[in-house]
Design a protein around this motif. Structure first.
Motif, PDB file in Angstrom:
ATOM      1  N   ILE A  52       0.849  -1.187   0.000  1.00 32.94           N
ATOM      2  CA  ILE A  52       0.000   0.000   0.000  1.00 32.94           C
ATOM      3  C   ILE A  52       0.889   1.242   0.000  1.00 32.94           C
ATOM      4  O   ILE A  52       1.868   1.297   0.734  1.00 32.94           O
ATOM      5  N   TRP A  53       0.533   2.202  -0.830  1.00 31.01           N
ATOM      6  CA  TRP A  53       1.242   3.481  -0.825  1.00 31.01           C
ATOM      7  C   TRP A  53       0.505   4.389   0.148  1.00 31.01           C
ATOM      8  O   TRP A  53      -0.675   4.642   0.007  1.00 31.01           O
ATOM      9  N   HIS A  54       1.219   4.888   1.152  1.00 32.79           N
ATOM     10  CA  HIS A  54       0.627   5.737   2.181  1.00 32.79           C
ATOM     11  C   HIS A  54       1.078   7.179   1.948  1.00 32.79           C
ATOM     12  O   HIS A  54       2.268   7.481   2.021  1.00 32.79           O
ATOM     13  N   PHE A  55       0.119   8.059   1.680  1.00 35.38           N
ATOM     14  CA  PHE A  55       0.414   9.473   1.475  1.00 35.38           C
ATOM     15  C   PHE A  55      -0.338  10.302   2.503  1.00 35.38           C
ATOM     16  O   PHE A  55      -1.424   9.921   2.949  1.00 35.38           O
ATOM     17  N   ALA A  56       0.238  11.442   2.843  1.00 42.94           N
ATOM     18  CA  ALA A  56      -0.476  12.459   3.601  1.00 42.94           C
ATOM     19  C   ALA A  56      -0.602  13.658   2.672  1.00 42.94           C
ATOM     20  O   ALA A  56       0.350  14.001   1.960  1.00 42.94           O
ATOM     21  N   LEU A  57      -1.763  14.290   2.651  1.00 42.57           N
ATOM     22  CA  LEU A  57      -1.995  15.474   1.850  1.00 42.57           C
ATOM     23  C   LEU A  57      -2.005  16.679   2.767  1.00 42.57           C
ATOM     24  O   LEU A  57      -2.749  16.701   3.757  1.00 42.57           O
ATOM     25  N   PHE A  58      -1.175  17.640   2.448  1.00 44.51           N
ATOM     26  CA  PHE A  58      -1.092  18.860   3.240  1.00 44.51           C
ATOM     27  C   PHE A  58      -1.485  20.048   2.390  1.00 44.51           C
ATOM     28  O   PHE A  58      -1.159  20.106   1.205  1.00 44.51           O
ATOM     29  N   LYS A  59      -2.189  20.981   2.992  1.00 49.91           N
ATOM     30  CA  LYS A  59      -2.520  22.237   2.330  1.00 49.91           C
ATOM     31  C   LYS A  59      -2.216  23.355   3.301  1.00 49.91           C
ATOM     32  O   LYS A  59      -2.676  23.321   4.438  1.00 49.91           O
ATOM     33  N   ALA A  60      -1.406  24.297   2.854  1.00 42.63           N
ATOM     34  CA  ALA A  60      -0.984  25.422   3.693  1.00 42.63           C
ATOM     35  C   ALA A  60      -0.353  24.916   4.995  1.00 42.63           C
ATOM     36  O   ALA A  60      -0.549  25.493   6.056  1.00 42.63           O
ATOM     37  N   GLY A  61       0.384  23.814   4.920  1.00 44.56           N
ATOM     38  CA  GLY A  61       1.092  23.273   6.075  1.00 44.56           C
ATOM     39  C   GLY A  61       0.255  22.434   7.018  1.00 44.56           C
ATOM     40  O   GLY A  61       0.767  21.907   7.999  1.00 44.56           O
ATOM     41  N   ASN A  62      -1.053  22.324   6.756  1.00 47.98           N
ATOM     42  CA  ASN A  62      -1.932  21.549   7.626  1.00 47.98           C
ATOM     43  C   ASN A  62      -2.350  20.251   6.957  1.00 47.98           C
ATOM     44  O   ASN A  62      -2.562  20.204   5.743  1.00 47.98           O
ATOM     45  N   LEU A  63      -2.525  19.204   7.762  1.00 48.64           N
ATOM     46  CA  LEU A  63      -2.985  17.928   7.248  1.00 48.64           C
ATOM     47  C   LEU A  63      -4.397  18.080   6.701  1.00 48.64           C
ATOM     48  O   LEU A  63      -5.300  18.513   7.412  1.00 48.64           O
ATOM     49  N   ALA A  64      -4.595  17.740   5.416  1.00 41.55           N
ATOM     50  CA  ALA A  64      -5.916  17.820   4.791  1.00 41.55           C
ATOM     51  C   ALA A  64      -6.564  16.446   4.706  1.00 41.55           C
ATOM     52  O   ALA A  64      -7.784  16.327   4.782  1.00 41.55           O
ATOM     53  N   ALA A  65      -5.751  15.403   4.507  1.00 43.75           N
ATOM     54  CA  ALA A  65      -6.275  14.042   4.394  1.00 43.75           C
ATOM     55  C   ALA A  65      -5.118  13.063   4.362  1.00 43.75           C
ATOM     56  O   ALA A  65      -3.970  13.445   4.134  1.00 43.75           O
ATOM     57  N   CYS A  66      -5.435  11.808   4.586  1.00 43.45           N
ATOM     58  CA  CYS A  66      -4.491  10.722   4.368  1.00 43.45           C
ATOM     59  C   CYS A  66      -5.024   9.909   3.202  1.00 43.45           C
ATOM     60  O   CYS A  66      -6.235   9.716   3.069  1.00 43.45           O
ATOM     61  N   LEU A  67      -4.121   9.448   2.353  1.00 41.01           N
ATOM     62  CA  LEU A  67      -4.494   8.720   1.154  1.00 41.01           C
ATOM     63  C   LEU A  67      -3.786   7.379   1.163  1.00 41.01           C
ATOM     64  O   LEU A  67      -2.573   7.318   1.384  1.00 41.01           O
ATOM     65  N   GLU A  68      -4.552   6.321   0.958  1.00 43.62           N
ATOM     66  CA  GLU A  68      -3.970   4.997   0.824  1.00 43.62           C
ATOM     67  C   GLU A  68      -4.285   4.506  -0.576  1.00 43.62           C
ATOM     68  O   GLU A  68      -5.446   4.498  -0.991  1.00 43.62           O
ATOM     69  N   VAL A  69      -3.248   4.124  -1.316  1.00 46.32           N
ATOM     70  CA  VAL A  69      -3.404   3.690  -2.697  1.00 46.32           C
ATOM     71  C   VAL A  69      -3.063   2.211  -2.771  1.00 46.32           C
ATOM     72  O   VAL A  69      -1.949   1.805  -2.449  1.00 46.32           O
ATOM     73  N   HIS A  70      -4.045   1.412  -3.150  1.00 46.11           N
ATOM     74  CA  HIS A  70      -3.839  -0.025  -3.365  1.00 46.11           C
ATOM     75  C   HIS A  70      -4.675  -0.393  -4.574  1.00 46.11           C
ATOM     76  O   HIS A  70      -4.501   0.234  -5.611  1.00 46.11           O
ATOM     77  N   SER A  71      -5.579  -1.338  -4.528  1.00 43.85           N
ATOM     78  CA  SER A  71      -6.371  -1.675  -5.710  1.00 43.85           C
ATOM     79  C   SER A  71      -7.267  -0.511  -6.123  1.00 43.85           C
ATOM     80  O   SER A  71      -7.538  -0.319  -7.297  1.00 43.85           O
ATOM     81  N   VAL A  72      -7.738   0.260  -5.182  1.00 42.91           N
ATOM     82  CA  VAL A  72      -8.405   1.541  -5.407  1.00 42.91           C
ATOM     83  C   VAL A  72      -7.851   2.488  -4.358  1.00 42.91           C
ATOM     84  O   VAL A  72      -7.140   2.059  -3.458  1.00 42.91           O
ATOM     85  N   PHE A  73      -8.164   3.762  -4.470  1.00 44.93           N
ATOM     86  CA  PHE A  73      -7.659   4.676  -3.449  1.00 44.93           C
ATOM     87  C   PHE A  73      -8.703   4.881  -2.368  1.00 44.93           C
ATOM     88  O   PHE A  73      -9.896   4.785  -2.602  1.00 44.93           O
ATOM     89  N   GLU A  74      -8.220   5.146  -1.163  1.00 45.29           N
ATOM     90  CA  GLU A  74      -9.091   5.419  -0.028  1.00 45.29           C
ATOM     91  C   GLU A  74      -8.607   6.684   0.649  1.00 45.29           C
ATOM     92  O   GLU A  74      -7.406   6.851   0.897  1.00 45.29           O
ATOM     93  N   LEU A  75      -9.534   7.585   0.938  1.00 45.93           N
ATOM     94  CA  LEU A  75      -9.213   8.835   1.611  1.00 45.93           C
ATOM     95  C   LEU A  75      -9.702   8.784   3.051  1.00 45.93           C
ATOM     96  O   LEU A  75     -10.804   8.320   3.322  1.00 45.93           O
ATOM     97  N   LEU A  76      -8.868   9.268   3.959  1.00 42.16           N
ATOM     98  CA  LEU A  76      -9.225   9.399   5.370  1.00 42.16           C
ATOM     99  C   LEU A  76      -9.101  10.878   5.712  1.00 42.16           C
ATOM    100  O   LEU A  76      -8.073  11.495   5.442  1.00 42.16           O
ATOM    101  N   TYR A  77     -10.146  11.441   6.289  1.00 41.89           N
ATOM    102  CA  TYR A  77     -10.169  12.872   6.546  1.00 41.89           C
ATOM    103  C   TYR A  77      -9.953  13.177   8.024  1.00 41.89           C
ATOM    104  O   TYR A  77     -10.368  12.406   8.888  1.00 41.89           O
ATOM    105  N   PRO A  78      -9.350  14.338   8.311  1.00 40.76           N
ATOM    106  CA  PRO A  78      -9.156  14.725   9.717  1.00 40.76           C
ATOM    107  C   PRO A  78     -10.483  14.884  10.443  1.00 40.76           C
ATOM    108  O   PRO A  78     -11.490  15.226   9.847  1.00 40.76           O
ATOM    109  N   VAL A  79     -10.458  14.640  11.730  1.00 45.52           N
ATOM    110  CA  VAL A  79     -11.653  14.788  12.557  1.00 45.52           C
ATOM    111  C   VAL A  79     -12.032  16.259  12.655  1.00 45.52           C
ATOM    112  O   VAL A  79     -13.201  16.618  12.601  1.00 45.52           O
TER     113      VAL A  79
END
Length: 131
Positions: A52-79
């Motif tokens: 699995i490719w594990h990415f974190a997405l940042f915008k303006a220095g803040n965590l916007a989401a986590c992305l896991e890429v495998h057979s399809v992509f899955e997004l996890l959003y901050p609380v």
């Protein structure tokens, strides 16, 4: 430590103002994903060879989401989310779709909602959403 193929390493980039960063190890993964809506077990390390490719997405220095890429992509959003949360989720999803297109990953990890294909077929999007 996570060991990513060269193809994943080449995918670090900025699309629509979101910086896509690879997460390097279990500690970094748990630190970022802990802030997202998920049932992660903070005591269980995530294997670095799970494919699995594990990415974190940042915008303006803040965590916007986590992305896991495998057979399809899955997004996890901050609380903690902005007031216009649905709009922001849509922007992140579009950025991920454009990121997949930019790196030639749509065939392999592409969208699974019919509406997603609209964003991949936008006229005049020769930059794949990169601004």
């Amino acid at each position: 430590m996570y060991h990513y193929p060269a193809e994943a390493e080449a995918c670090k980039s900025v699309v629509d103002g979101y910086e896509f960063r690879l997460l390097r190890n279990s500690d970094e993964y748990l630190e970022q994903v802990f802030y997202c809506r998920t049932r992660v077990n903070r005591e269980a390390p995530i294997r670095g060879d799970d494919g699995i490719w594990h990415f974190a997405l940042f915008k303006a220095g803040n965590l916007a989401a986590c992305l896991e890429v495998h057979s399809v992509f899955e997004l996890l959003y901050p609380v903690v989310c902005p007031p216009d949360v649905e709009f922001e989720y849509a922007r992140i999803r579009i950025a991920v779709l454009r990121w997949l297109k930019k790196h030639g990953l749509t065939e392999r990890f592409g969208p699974y909602f019919p509406g997603d294909y609209v964003y991949l077929a936008e006229e005049g999007d020769e930059n794949y959403g990169v601004r």
